[in-house]
Design a protein around this motif. Structure first.
Motif, PDB file in Angstrom:
ATOM      1  N   THR A 272       0.828  -1.206   0.000  1.00 57.12           N
ATOM      2  CA  THR A 272       0.000   0.000   0.000  1.00 57.12           C
ATOM      3  C   THR A 272       0.861   1.254   0.000  1.00 57.12           C
ATOM      4  N   GLN A 376      -6.507  -3.246   0.613  1.00 63.26           N
ATOM      5  CA  GLN A 376      -7.294  -2.885   1.789  1.00 63.26           C
ATOM      6  C   GLN A 376      -7.983  -4.121   2.369  1.00 63.26           C
ATOM      7  N   ARG A 399      -0.746   4.370   4.008  1.00 59.79           N
ATOM      8  CA  ARG A 399      -1.163   5.014   2.755  1.00 59.79           C
ATOM      9  C   ARG A 399      -0.712   6.471   2.704  1.00 59.79           C
TER      10      ARG A 399
END
Length: 450
Positions: A272, A376, A399
Motif C-alpha cells: 500500500t 485494503q 497510505r
C-alpha cells in the motif's frame, strides 16, 4: 418514505460529505500547484510541503483522533474535525507566504484526521449490520469521487478565479455540514482506551522529521546546515525506534506489533505504501508538466487527468468481486504492474503530444483501481474482526505516509536530473515512480490467494 429511511439517508449523506471533503482537499491542490508556486515565487522542492504537511498531519494524528472519538463521542469529534478543517481552510485562503500556507495545511490536516475515521465509525454504528456493505460501498465511492473531481474542479477554480478559492469553497460547505451534523447525526461511543500522548508525540516527530530530513538533505548545504539536518534526522530516527520499543511493551499499544506477525498484514501495508507513494509522486508533478510543457491552463490540465482518475468509476465497482474470485495476491500484483507500466510509458512518450499519454494514463488508473481495494481487503482480513478499526487506522497511516514519502522522493529525483529542463526531470521522476510501484510486488507476494 419512512422515518428510518430518511434517517439512514441523512447519516449516509453527511458522513460521506465529510470523507469527500477530506479526500478532495488532498487532490484539489494538485492543479493549483503551478499557480501557487508562481504567486509565492518558490521552488518545486518548497511547494511539496503544501501537499506533504496535510498528509503527514493526518497520518500522525489519525489514531489519537480515533481514541478521542471513542471516549468523547464520535459525532462530537466529527463536528470538531469539521470546524477545525473549515478554520484551516480560511487560513489557507488568506496565506501570503509559503510558511503560512504550510501551517494552515497542518490545521486542515488536524481536522481531516478525525473526519475520515469518525465518519466511518458513525456510519457503521448507526446502520444495521445488513446495510453495512452497501453503505460502506457508497461511502467509499463518494471518497473515490474526490480523486476524479478534485483535479478538474481545482483547475476550473484557478482558471476562472484565483487559487485561494480552492480553499474558500470549503467554508460554506463546512459550516453547512457542521450545522446539519448536529441536527441529524446520532451520538455514539466505543471502547475507551488510554491515550498515550508520548507515543503520539514520538510518531509525529518520527514521520515528519524523517521526511523533512530526506528532503533537506538534497539541498545545497554548508557544514553548519548539514549538521542541523543530520541532528534532526538522527532525532527523528531515534523517536521512531523508541516508539517501536514502547509499542512492544505496552498492554494496549497504539499500533499492536503482533499484527505484523501476519504476513498478509505486513505485506499488504508495505505494498500500500508503495502504491500510494508512486501515485502521489505522479499527481504532484503531472499537472505541472501538462501546464508548463503542454501549455495547458489549469482547467485543461485537470480535464486531461480524467483518463487516469476516471477509471475508478469503471474499474473499482468490479474490483471487490474480482478479489473474491481470483484472490487478493494476484489482483494486487497485477494492479501494481499496470500502474508501474503506465508511468513508464508516460516517461517514454514524454516528448509526444497529449494523445500519446491517454492510454498510459488509463493503464495506470486501472492498476490503482485494482490494487487499492485488494490491498485494503488483505490488510483488514488479516486481523480479528474486533481489531478492524485499529487495522484500518494503521492501513491509512501507511497510505498517507507512503504518499508523503513518495512526493519527497519524486522531488529528489526531479532535482537530480532536471538541470534547466523540466521535461527531463519529469521523465526521470516517472521512471522512478514506476519503479516504486513495482517495488510493491515484494509486499504483495505475501498476500493470500484463493
Amino acid at each position: 418514505m419512512t422515518g428510518q429511511v430518511i434517517k439512514t439517508r441523512w447519516v449516509l449523506g453527511l458522513t460521506s460529505l465529510g470523507f469527500f471533503m477530506a479526500m478532495m482537499d488532498a487532490m484539489i491542490v494538485t492543479t493549483a500547484s503551478t499557480a501557487i508556486r508562481t504567486d509565492f515565487q518558490i521552488s518545486v522542492k518548497s511547494l511539496q510541503w503544501a501537499l506533504n504537511a496535510y498528509n503527514i498531519t493526518i497520518a500522525a494524528v489519525l489514531l489519537v483522533g480515533v481514541a478521542l472519538g471513542e471516549r468523547w463521542g464520535r459525532r462530537r469529534l466529527y463536528n470538531l474535525g469539521l470546524l477545525i478543517f473549515t478554520i484551516g481552510s480560511v487560513f489557507c485562503a488568506m496565506a501570503t507566504t509559503l510558511d503560512w500556507l504550510i501551517v494552515a495545511r497542518i490545521v486542515e490536516g488536524l481536522g481531516a484526521s478525525v473526519m475520515t475515521p469518525m465518519s466511518m465509525a458513525i456510519l457503521t454504528s448507526t446502520l444495521p449490520v445488513e446495510q453495512h456493505g452497501r453503505a460502506l460501498g457508497i461511502w467509499s465511492g463518494v471518497g473515490g469521487l474526490a480523486l476524479i473531481v478534485g483535479p478538474s474542479l481545482g483547475g476550473l477554480i484557478v482558471a476562472r478565479l484565483t487559487w485561494q478559492w480552492i480553499f474558500w469553497i470549503n467554508v460554506p460547505i463546512g459550516l453547512l455540514a457542521l450545522a446539519l451534523s448536529w441536527l441529524y447525526l446520532p451520538e455514539s461511543h466505543g471502547k475507551v482506551e488510554p491515550i498515550n500522548l508520548l507515543d503520539h508525540g514520538l510518531i509525529i516527530i518520527a514521520s515528519a522529521g524523517l521526511i523533512w530530513t530526506l528532503s533537506a538533505a538534497t539541498s545545497q548545504l554548508d557544514l553548519s546546515q548539514f549538521s542541523s539536518v543530520l541532528l534532526i534526522g538522527l532525532a527523528s530516527l531515534g523517536s521512531g525506534i523508541w516508539f517501536i520499543c514502547r509499542q512492544a511493551k505496552e498492554k494496549m499499544p497504539m499500533i499492536p506489533l503482533s499484527f505484523f506477525q501476519e504476513r498478509a498484514f505486513t505485506g499488504g501495508n508495505l505494498a500500500t505504501a508503495c502504491l500510494y507513494a508512486a501515485m502521489y509522486g505522479v499527481v504532484f508533478f503531472l499537472p505541472q508538466f501538462l501546464q508548463l510543457n503542454g501549455h495547458a491552463n489549469a482547467l485543461t490540465a485537470g480535464l486531461e487527468l480524467l483518463p487516469w482518475t476516471g477509471t475508478l468509476v469503471i474499474v473499482a465497482p468490479f474490483s471487490g468481486r474480482a478479489v473474491d474470485q481470483f484472490g487478493e495476491r494476484w489482483l494486487a500484483m497485477l494492479g501494481l504492474v499496470f500502474q508501474g507500466l503506465g508511468y513508464w510509458l508516460i516517461a517514454l512518450f514524454v516528448h509526444k503530444n497529449y494523445g500519446w499519454l491517454v492510454l498510459p494514463l488509463m493503464l495506470a488508473g486501472v492498476g490503482l483501481s485494482m490494487a487499492g481495494p485488494a490491498l485494503q481487503k488483505a490488510v483488514l482480513g488479516a486481523v480479528p474482526r474486533v481489531a478492524i478499526g485499529k487495522a484500518s487506522g494503521i492501513y491509512n497511516i501507511f497510505r498517507l505516509l507512503g504518499g508523503a514519502l513518495g512526493t519527497t522522493l519524486a522531488v529528489i529525483v526531479f532535482y537530480q536530473f532536471h538541470g534547466s529542463d523540466f521535461t527531463t526531470g519529469f521523465q526521470a521522476t516517472m521512471l522512478a515512480t514506476g519503479a516504486i510501484s513495482l517495488l510493491g510486488l515484494v509486499g504483495a507476494k505475501k498476500l493470500k490467494q484463493n
